[in-house]
Enzyme design. Structure first.
Site, PDB file in Angstrom:
ATOM      1  N   GLU A  55       0.808  -1.212   0.000  1.00 28.55           N
ATOM      2  CA  GLU A  55       0.000   0.000   0.000  1.00 28.55           C
ATOM      3  C   GLU A  55       0.847   1.270   0.000  1.00 28.55           C
ATOM      4  O   GLU A  55       0.458   2.294  -0.550  1.00 28.55           O
ATOM      5  CB  GLU A  55      -0.960   0.011   1.185  1.00 28.55           C
ATOM      6  N   PHE A 117     -11.960  -7.834  13.573  1.00 33.11           N
ATOM      7  CA  PHE A 117     -10.836  -8.234  12.723  1.00 33.11           C
ATOM      8  C   PHE A 117     -10.481  -7.106  11.755  1.00 33.11           C
ATOM      9  O   PHE A 117     -11.331  -6.583  11.056  1.00 33.11           O
ATOM     10  CB  PHE A 117     -11.196  -9.498  11.940  1.00 33.11           C
ATOM     11  N   GLN A 118      -9.226  -6.707  11.752  1.00 29.12           N
ATOM     12  CA  GLN A 118      -8.707  -5.630  10.894  1.00 29.12           C
ATOM     13  C   GLN A 118      -9.406  -4.296  11.117  1.00 29.12           C
ATOM     14  O   GLN A 118      -9.522  -3.480  10.205  1.00 29.12           O
ATOM     15  CB  GLN A 118      -8.742  -6.045   9.418  1.00 29.12           C
ATOM     16  N   LYS A 167     -17.983  -1.149   5.725  1.00 30.01           N
ATOM     17  CA  LYS A 167     -18.371  -2.156   4.743  1.00 30.01           C
ATOM     18  C   LYS A 167     -19.887  -2.160   4.506  1.00 30.01           C
ATOM     19  O   LYS A 167     -20.341  -2.326   3.375  1.00 30.01           O
ATOM     20  CB  LYS A 167     -17.900  -3.541   5.223  1.00 30.01           C
ATOM     21  N   MET A 480      24.154   8.763   2.892  1.00 28.65           N
ATOM     22  CA  MET A 480      24.009  10.061   3.542  1.00 28.65           C
ATOM     23  C   MET A 480      24.244   9.952   5.049  1.00 28.65           C
ATOM     24  O   MET A 480      24.844  10.831   5.665  1.00 28.65           O
ATOM     25  CB  MET A 480      22.624  10.637   3.246  1.00 28.65           C
TER      26      MET A 480
HETATM   27  C1  LIG Z   1      12.238   5.655   5.622  1.00 30.58           C
HETATM   28  C2  LIG Z   1      13.515   6.311   6.005  1.00 30.58           C
HETATM   29  N1  LIG Z   1      14.319   5.749   6.936  1.00 30.58           N
HETATM   30  C3  LIG Z   1      15.484   6.342   7.274  1.00 30.58           C
HETATM   31  C4  LIG Z   1      15.865   7.514   6.679  1.00 30.58           C
HETATM   32  C5  LIG Z   1      17.176   8.174   7.085  1.00 30.58           C
HETATM   33  N2  LIG Z   1      18.094   8.249   5.918  1.00 30.58           N
HETATM   34  C6  LIG Z   1      18.229   9.358   5.168  1.00 30.58           C
HETATM   35  S1  LIG Z   1      19.276   9.155   3.883  1.00 30.58           S
HETATM   36  C7  LIG Z   1      19.600   7.576   4.338  1.00 30.58           C
HETATM   37  C8  LIG Z   1      20.566   6.730   3.547  1.00 30.58           C
HETATM   38  C9  LIG Z   1      20.066   6.388   2.198  1.00 30.58           C
HETATM   39  O1  LIG Z   1      20.876   5.406   1.667  1.00 30.58           O
HETATM   40  P1  LIG Z   1      20.779   5.015   0.140  1.00 30.58           P
HETATM   41  O2  LIG Z   1      19.371   4.784  -0.222  1.00 30.58           O
HETATM   42  O3  LIG Z   1      21.730   3.940  -0.154  1.00 30.58           O
HETATM   43  O4  LIG Z   1      21.221   6.378  -0.575  1.00 30.58           O
HETATM   44  P2  LIG Z   1      22.663   7.078  -0.572  1.00 30.58           P
HETATM   45  O5  LIG Z   1      22.668   8.120   0.483  1.00 30.58           O
HETATM   46  O6  LIG Z   1      23.690   6.028  -0.334  1.00 30.58           O
HETATM   47  O7  LIG Z   1      22.762   7.683  -1.933  1.00 30.58           O
HETATM   48  C10 LIG Z   1      18.888   7.226   5.493  1.00 30.58           C
HETATM   49  C11 LIG Z   1      18.974   5.934   6.171  1.00 30.58           C
HETATM   50  C12 LIG Z   1      14.978   8.077   5.741  1.00 30.58           C
HETATM   51  N3  LIG Z   1      15.236   9.244   5.145  1.00 30.58           N
HETATM   52  N4  LIG Z   1      13.836   7.454   5.405  1.00 30.58           N
END
Ligand SMILES: Cc1ncc(C[n+]2csc(CCOP(=O)(O)OP(=O)(O)O)c2C)c(N)n1
Ligand SMILES: [Mg+2]
Lengths: 565, 177
Positions: A55, A117-118, A167, A480
């Site tokens: 979803e 349920f749900q 529903k 990042m």
């Molecule tokens: C759902 C979610 N969980 C955690 C984060 C924190 N976060 C921001 S950037 C990042 C790393 C992303 O890694 P990748 O997809 O490999 O991209 P890269 O930075 O290596 O290009 C994380 C964990 C986020 N933005 N969104």
């Protein structure tokens, strides 16, 4: 209408959607929404339902669709887990002002509150992240509420709306009559501007010596790209963009001075603290844009053109607020300002750009070092697509690099998760973008981390045959976060390194053509080959593992303390 | 931010909607602001409801909060006032053992002096009502406490502004004179 003309609530839902010119829905079925799915089956020649594989994917696909087409994205899901799986996408749409209507099934009304349920209180859960939401327990209420939902989602500052339908209301028979919603007495989507504010803005602009424009998504959402261009061309004011404003003005426009914010360009960040007038157009002074508020543009007068009164003086106190849709207000200002150019001031941006080019950009996009860089991949995509592609990005280093270096010729071409920064956004959003703009090339640029958050949507891409081009920039890190660990946590790489699967094999498992590149000499031809394909295509590029994104404003620092290394 | 914290009475005119209370309280929750009291009741206009919320925050914050409240689809208008700009009251009920009413002469004097009313007397307990400002209902609380309070309850603040709010103008109803 006699008795035999009665239709079920479920059929009414479908007819309402058709009345609202909806022809595409993303969703996932389940018990509490089965009557509606049964009607979708009957109406499949009019309404295309795309079964995503989760979803959350449905919400991001609807967002991608909405962002490129300007239409409302529609999502359907069942109660309980189906509904809760929507929450991330709804929150993303709320903070990035994306028009979306989500319809969830709910347990029968006599079971509400019984922990059936749900059963889950999706109204309670979604309240803080929706523009509006409403539960329907009687079929007769369906047309009125759905009409209201679409009106609210797309009017004023757009946003997500959730409608939860029990529903029994879906089964109940009713007489159908549809009227579009044109106004709600307690809701004023378009605030009034005053001519006095317009005139004060005009005189501030006329007397400014070093004015700077920062524009955001308001220009795109207001369909005001032309009005915006006329304004900057008459006034000659350098204009910088927030990440969501990207592509509203062509990259090559001489007054486009780049991105502001944490990984924005050197010039506009530093010069934010030197300008004498800051004109904010359809943007909301997010902290990723402003850095430390105590030191943000304190020397400047500030004009804020904004549709949402709640954004005015929220983060930054402004001197003049011009409320309303910038499509209306900008021409009023343009008409009355004197024609001007700010050559010397503009040349300051150019000299900062030269410094940034030498210190950062050159090595990013024309690297001499061994490993492949994210920047050169983006440059190759620019060249091969001639700047005509829609670029969809996920969240992380690759997102910043892509937004910094992607070149655009037309608006509504940048789709990214800005305010919420939702990893997993890009793959389903790219599917939605392709379906919203089927004639355009859609390239998703995704990190190896975020890709694995919604990787199952490869199934949806394959099943719909949408010719999405998927580029995974694989640095084998949550890049990042690793960059922050390197810079601020003494290289303690806590849980950011990933041992990744064979991405090419996975794509091929979904019957999607796929290739992996790890040598510079293969990059150009591989990008070309991908773009020439008429089918979905997956390209994995192995990039340097420990590269960092610069410039960077460390969080809490001032925009003028932007670091180049 | 602890600068210039004030007590504000927020008055919100709304459509009647099941989820609205949740939506409004979520605005305070999101910003970690404590709601000191909240009442909701019909307003002077048919089918329009009125929330009265009391909070202690800075002027800058109250202005931002008001805009967030007004942004909600079913909110017609929201206003904020300082204590000086409103007439406001709270009602308190005190349940006391009947025995003390008869045994302790002093209690009758307290009731009289604080201009409270006896609402009900039964063989076991009696109930006193006092409407007024917080310090008045509190004073009565402290005076009655030694005699053993069986129950005590105080309403949220109700308030009307000294200046008109012109809500019917906003709605185009023209009922305001
Ligand atoms: C759902 C979610 N969980 C955690 C984060 C924190 N976060 C921001 S950037 C990042 C790393 C992303 O890694 P990748 O997809 O490999 O991209 P890269 O930075 O290596 O290009 C994380 C964990 C986020 N933005 N969104
Ligand atoms: Mg990565």
């Amino acid at each position: 209408m006699n008795k035999s003309d009665k239709i079920s609530g479920a059929e009414a839902v479908i007819r309402c959607l058709i009345e609202e010119d909806v022809n595409l829905i993303y969703g996932y079925p389940g018990g509490a929404i089965m009557p509606i799915y049964d009607e979708l089956y009957k109406f499949q020649d009019k309404l295309n339902h795309v079964l995503t594989r989760h979803e959350q994917g449905a919400t991001h696909a609807a967002q991608g669709y909405a962002r490129v087409s300007g239409k409302v994205g529609v999502v359907t899901a069942t109660s309980g887990p189906g509904a809760t799986n929507l929450v991330t996408g709804i929150a993303d749409a709320q903070i990035d002002s994306t028009p979306m209507v989500c319809i969830t099934g709910q347990v029968a009304s006599h079971l509400l509150g019984s922990d059936a349920f749900q059963e889950t209180d999706i109204i309670g859960i979604s309240t803080p992240v929706t523009k509006w939401n409403c539960q329907i327990t009687k079929a007769v209420d369906i047309p009125k509420i759905i009409a209201k939902a679409f009106y609210i989602a797309k009017s004023g500052r757009p946003g997500p709306v959730l409608i939860d339908i029990t529903k029994d209301a879906q089964f109940e028979m009713m007489n159908f009559k549809y009227e579009k919603c044109k106004s709600i007495r307690s809701y004023k989507p378009m605030p009034d501007y005053s001519l006095k504010d317009i005139n004060s803005a005009v005189s501030l602009i006329n007397s400014a010596k070093k004015p700077l424009i920062v524009w955001g998504q308001g220009v795109i959402l207001g369909n005001a790209e032309n009005e915006f261009k006329e304004f900057i061309e008459k006034t000659g004011i350098p204009a910088a963009w927030t990440i969501l404003g990207l592509s509203a003005l062509p990259t090559e426009h001489p007054l486009n001075v780049g991105m502001v914010g944490m990984h924005g360009n050197y010039g506009p960040n530093v010069l934010t603290n030197q300008c004498d007038l800051l004109i904010a157009i359809g943007m909301r002074f997010d902290d990723r844009v402003t850095g430390n508020l105590e030191t943000y543009a304190k020397q400047a007068k500030i004009i804020h053109l904004e549709i949402d009164p709640a954004e005015v003086n929220k983060n930054v106190d402004v001197d003049i607020a011009v409320l309303g849709n910038v499509k209306k207000t900008l021409p009023l200002i343009t008409k009355n300002v004197t024609k001007n150019s700010h050559k010397d001031w503009l040349s300051k941006f150019q000299s900062y750009y030269k410094v940034e080019y030498e210190k950062v950009i050159k090595d990013d996009i024309h690297p001499s070092k061994h490993g492949l860089t994210m920047g050169e991949v983006v440059r190759e995509i620019n060249e091969a697509s001639n700047g005509n592609a829609i670029i969809v990005t996920d969240v992380g280093q690759h997102q910043m690099v892509a937004c910094r270096y992607a070149s655009f010729k037309q608006s509504k071409s940048n789709v990214t998760s800005g305010g919420l920064g939702t990893m997993g956004f890009a793959l389903p959003a790219a599917l939605g973008a392709k379906m919203g703009a089927p004639k355009r090339e859609v390239v998703a640029i995704i990190g190896d981390g975020g890709y694995q958050m919604t990787i199952q949507e490869l199934g949806t891409i394959f099943q719909t045959g949408s010719a999405v081009k998927i580029v995974v920039l694989n640095n084998e890190y949550l890049g990042m976060v690793r960059q922050w660990q390197q810079m601020f946590f003494e290289k303690r790489y806590a849980s950011t390194e990933m041992i990744n699967p064979d991405f090419v094999a996975i794509a091929k498992g979904y019957y999607i053509d796929a290739k992996k590149v790890d040598k510079r000499k293969e990059l150009k031809s591989s990008v070309k080959k991908m773009l020439n394909s008429k089918k979905p295509y997956f390209l994995e590029v192995k990039v340097e593992k420990e590269a960092n994104v610069f410039p960077m404003i460390p969080s809490g620092a001032s925009v003028s303390d932007v670091r180049l290394e | 931010m602890s600068k210039n914290i004030n007590t504000y009475t927020i008055s919100i005119y709304t459509e009647n909607n099941i989820g609205l209370l949740n939506r409004i309280s979520a605005i305070f929750l999101k910003r970690h602001i404590n709601i000191e009291s909240l009442t909701t009741s019909p307003s002077e206009i048919d089918n329009i409801f009125r929330f009265v919320i009391v909070v202690s925050i800075s002027e800058q914050n109250i202005k931002r909060i008001i805009k967030q409240i007004e942004k909600q689809i079913e909110v017609i208008a929201a206003f904020f006032h300082t204590d000086k700009e409103t007439i406001y009251l709270e009602t308190a009920l005190y349940k006391v053992k009947s025995k003390s009413l008869f045994d302790e002469k002093h209690i009758q004097k307290i009731i009289k002096e604080s201009q409270a009313n006896i609402v009900t007397v039964s063989p076991n307990y009696f109930v006193i009502e006092k409407t007024g400002w917080r310090n008045e209902t509190e004073k009565l609380y402290h005076s009655l406490e030694p005699y053993g309070l069986l129950q005590f309850v105080r309403s949220g603040r109700i308030s009307v502004s000294k200046e008109p709010m012109n809500i019917s103008n906003i709605l185009g109803l023209n009922t305001d004179k």
